[in-house]
Design a protein around this motif. Structure first.
Motif, PDB file in Angstrom:
ATOM      1  N   LEU A 272       0.827  -1.203   0.000  1.00 39.46           N
ATOM      2  CA  LEU A 272       0.000   0.000   0.000  1.00 39.46           C
ATOM      3  C   LEU A 272       0.862   1.254   0.000  1.00 39.46           C
ATOM      4  O   LEU A 272       0.563   2.232  -0.709  1.00 39.46           O
TER       5      LEU A 272
ATOM      6  N   TYR B 176       2.142   1.901  -3.434  1.00 39.30           N
ATOM      7  CA  TYR B 176       1.101   2.470  -4.300  1.00 39.30           C
ATOM      8  C   TYR B 176       0.964   3.969  -4.029  1.00 39.30           C
ATOM      9  O   TYR B 176       0.847   4.775  -4.971  1.00 39.30           O
ATOM     10  N   LEU B 177       0.971   4.359  -2.770  1.00 40.53           N
ATOM     11  CA  LEU B 177       0.840   5.780  -2.427  1.00 40.53           C
ATOM     12  C   LEU B 177       2.042   6.574  -2.933  1.00 40.53           C
ATOM     13  O   LEU B 177       1.886   7.697  -3.433  1.00 40.53           O
TER      14      LEU B 177
ATOM     15  N   VAL C   5      -0.413  12.784   1.751  1.00 42.06           N
ATOM     16  CA  VAL C   5      -1.482  11.818   2.005  1.00 42.06           C
ATOM     17  C   VAL C   5      -2.071  12.054   3.393  1.00 42.06           C
ATOM     18  O   VAL C   5      -1.338  12.124   4.385  1.00 42.06           O
TER      19      VAL C   5
ATOM     20  N   LEU D 241      -4.274  10.484   6.394  1.00 42.87           N
ATOM     21  CA  LEU D 241      -4.635   9.147   6.855  1.00 42.87           C
ATOM     22  C   LEU D 241      -4.611   9.086   8.374  1.00 42.87           C
ATOM     23  O   LEU D 241      -3.977   9.920   9.035  1.00 42.87           O
TER      24      LEU D 241
ATOM     25  N   ALA E  12      -4.122  12.765  -1.759  1.00 47.75           N
ATOM     26  CA  ALA E  12      -4.619  11.408  -1.536  1.00 47.75           C
ATOM     27  C   ALA E  12      -5.131  11.290  -0.112  1.00 47.75           C
ATOM     28  O   ALA E  12      -4.588  11.918   0.809  1.00 47.75           O
TER      29      ALA E  12
ATOM     30  N   VAL F  51      -6.396   8.211   2.639  1.00 51.34           N
ATOM     31  CA  VAL F  51      -6.493   6.779   2.926  1.00 51.34           C
ATOM     32  C   VAL F  51      -7.479   6.592   4.072  1.00 51.34           C
ATOM     33  O   VAL F  51      -7.297   7.155   5.156  1.00 51.34           O
TER      34      VAL F  51
ATOM     35  N   HIS G 114      -8.389   2.949  -5.394  1.00 51.78           N
ATOM     36  CA  HIS G 114      -7.794   1.661  -5.022  1.00 51.78           C
ATOM     37  C   HIS G 114      -8.430   1.176  -3.717  1.00 51.78           C
ATOM     38  O   HIS G 114      -8.578   1.957  -2.769  1.00 51.78           O
TER      39      HIS G 114
ATOM     40  N   TYR H 107      -8.469  -1.061   3.227  1.00 53.63           N
ATOM     41  CA  TYR H 107      -8.025   0.321   3.044  1.00 53.63           C
ATOM     42  C   TYR H 107      -8.538   0.829   1.702  1.00 53.63           C
ATOM     43  O   TYR H 107      -8.484   0.115   0.697  1.00 53.63           O
TER      44      TYR H 107
ATOM     45  N   VAL I 133      -8.136   4.001  -0.986  1.00 53.95           N
ATOM     46  CA  VAL I 133      -7.309   5.130  -1.387  1.00 53.95           C
ATOM     47  C   VAL I 133      -8.126   6.039  -2.300  1.00 53.95           C
ATOM     48  O   VAL I 133      -8.631   5.591  -3.340  1.00 53.95           O
TER      49      VAL I 133
ATOM     50  N   LEU J 110      -7.925   9.392  -4.639  1.00 53.71           N
ATOM     51  CA  LEU J 110      -7.007  10.291  -5.324  1.00 53.71           C
ATOM     52  C   LEU J 110      -7.797  11.438  -5.945  1.00 53.71           C
ATOM     53  O   LEU J 110      -8.997  11.308  -6.224  1.00 53.71           O
TER      54      LEU J 110
END
Length: 479
Positions: free
Chosen positions: A356, A359-360, A367, A369, A418, A420, A461, A471, A473, A475
């Motif tokens: 993960l 990917y981020l 991000v 989160l 982003a 999460v 995602h 989780y 995601v 964007l």
């Protein structure tokens, strides 16, 4: 010296070995907040100051002394997290060995040492939380050191002063516990008592003043980010008394306190500590880690009580041994049940969490989160902490743990690209790439339906993290 007494000399080493063994078996498990401490330690050791991200210093560490092992490692180019975990296990093992050693030194036979050793061996909390990466291990050594030092004959004044000074900078809810021990010392030795009291009060004052000067508040920021709940605290303490303290083990512990004035003061300190944990609202982390620092002293009390039972004409050694076995049963069963899942959780995070984070890194630079520890530790993006543990702006508006009314507009103003969100049930996404169902924390559920988030972000995602965690995601949508 009898053969049994001679053999009991090994009990402290056996107790310490059990702690190390459990810590080694549970090594893959690291609580998410430990990565926050490691990040602070690494950034401080590499010249970035007391910060979690670039910018002004932030008060994201409740027990600032807890970063010391990680900081020393970072200064010489070693891994801060591994150093914190290893130091924690070593500190708890030392505390356990010292407590068992004190138990067996009483002139009531070797049974006290073996009973204390058995309770330590059955308690998975010590090994697991010693190696979980937080300040728990150092706090356990400081609490045990203070309890043993102020009740020793002759007293270990240097250790008492050092432990009293360290406690406020490790775990604030241990301060009332330390205060009771200092009161007991004052009743027996005013001169020594005032010196230890000065160390405790001076440490509290110095920590509050430094926080006030650096961050504008004498209290740790975590108090704002995680307001206490008495209901949660009561449930936490009740569970700890059953699974961590062993339930029936309370009987010999109380008997040990009744028969010894010095043990009685330790027992009073443990009761006050339980009340402090209740008022603090307990903890969201598994395994009752807030009780870990006092468990070696509790094991000492259990050992003394078991030995007193064996001397009682109405009981005898067999009854005492049976009670000791039953007192250790619940902690041992809990250890057996939890050790496998604890290892598995750490191993899963290494696989799924790193995927993960990769990917981020590929799709975002800033991000937002909640689980800001591991993902920010292994990723290269700039985190925005939705839980407010390291973010003063979000901590100030928190209405509960992970319950801050963060809005999409706030995140867009901070150039977040982003988001999460975690979920305890499978998320549902509509054909416009928007969430329609999410089993996340209150802050996350608000963001999922926030108009600005739904307009500016899309679900890009969804990752199945474990059997009970997903989780999502989000964007930024294409212009």
């Amino acid at each position: 010296m009898s053969s049994s007494a001679s053999i009991s000399r090994h009990a402290p080493w056996i107790a310490a070995a059990f702690v190390v063994a459990v810590g080694a078996l549970a090594w893959p498990y690291t609580v998410d907040d430990a990565f926050v401490l490691a990040r602070y330690a690494t950034r401080l050791g590499t010249g970035h100051g007391w910060t979690f991200v670039d910018g002004a210093a932030t008060d994201g560490v409740t027990g600032p002394l807890g970063i010391l092992p990680g900081l020393l490692a970072a200064l010489v180019g070693l891994d801060a997290l591994a150093a914190s975990k290893a130091a924690g296990i070593a500190a708890v093992a030392l505390a356990a060995g010292l407590a068992v050693r004190r138990a067996r030194k009483r002139a009531i036979g070797p049974l006290a040492g073996w009973a204390a050793c058995g309770f330590v061996a059955a308690s998975g909390t010590l090994g697991v939380w010693g190696g979980a990466g937080l300040e728990t291990g150092l706090a356990t050594l400081a609490a045990t050191g203070l309890g043993l030092a102020v009740t020793a004959r002759p007293r270990r004044l240097g250790w008492a002063i050092l432990s009293a000074a360290a406690i406020p900078a490790l775990r604030p809810e241990l301060v009332p516990f330390a205060g009771v021990l200092v009161l007991g010392l004052l009743r027996r030795d005013r001169g020594a008592g005032w010196l230890v009291a000065l160390a405790l009060v001076g440490s509290v004052g110095a920590l509050a003043l430094s926080r006030m000067l650096a961050f504008g508040s004498p209290l740790p920021m975590s108090l704002s980010a995680k307001p206490p709940s008495l209901v949660n605290g009561a449930q936490y303490v009740l569970g700890a008394l059953v699974f961590c303290a062993g339930g029936l083990a309370l009987v010999p512990a109380a008997l040990g306190a009744q028969r010894s004035g010095r043990v009685r003061w330790v027992g009073g300190a443990l009761v006050v500590h339980a009340l402090a944990v209740l008022v603090a609202g307990g903890d969201w982390m598994p395994g009752y880690r807030l009780l870990c620092p006092v468990l070696p002293l509790y094991a000492w009390m259990v050992g003394v009580g078991i030995a007193e039972l064996a001397r009682d004409r109405g009981a005898g050694t067999r009854v005492a041994v049976a009670i000791a076995a039953l007192a250790c049963a619940l902690p041992a069963l809990d250890l057996v049940a939890q050790l496998g899942p604890v290892r598995e959780a750490g191993e899963i995070r290494e696989i799924e969490g790193r995927a993960l984070a990769a990917y981020l890194d590929e799709h975002a630079s800033r991000v937002a989160l909640v689980d800001v520890g591991f993902l920010a530790w292994v990723g290269h993006f700039e985190p925005v902490d939705l839980a407010g543990i390291t973010d003063p702006e979000i901590a100030r508006i928190a209405e509960g743990h992970v319950d801050a009314p963060v809005t999409g507009a706030m995140l867009l103003a901070r150039d977040v690209d982003a988001i999460v969100l975690s979920s305890s049930s499978e998320p549902i996404v509509d054909d416009q790439e928007r969430l329609t169902a999410l089993g996340g924390h209150p802050t996350e559920r608000r963001l999922a339906v926030d108009p600005a988030v739904r307009a500016a972000f899309r679900v890009a995602h969804v990752a199945r993290y474990s059997s009970s965690t997903w989780y999502v995601v989000l964007l930024l949508r294409e212009p």
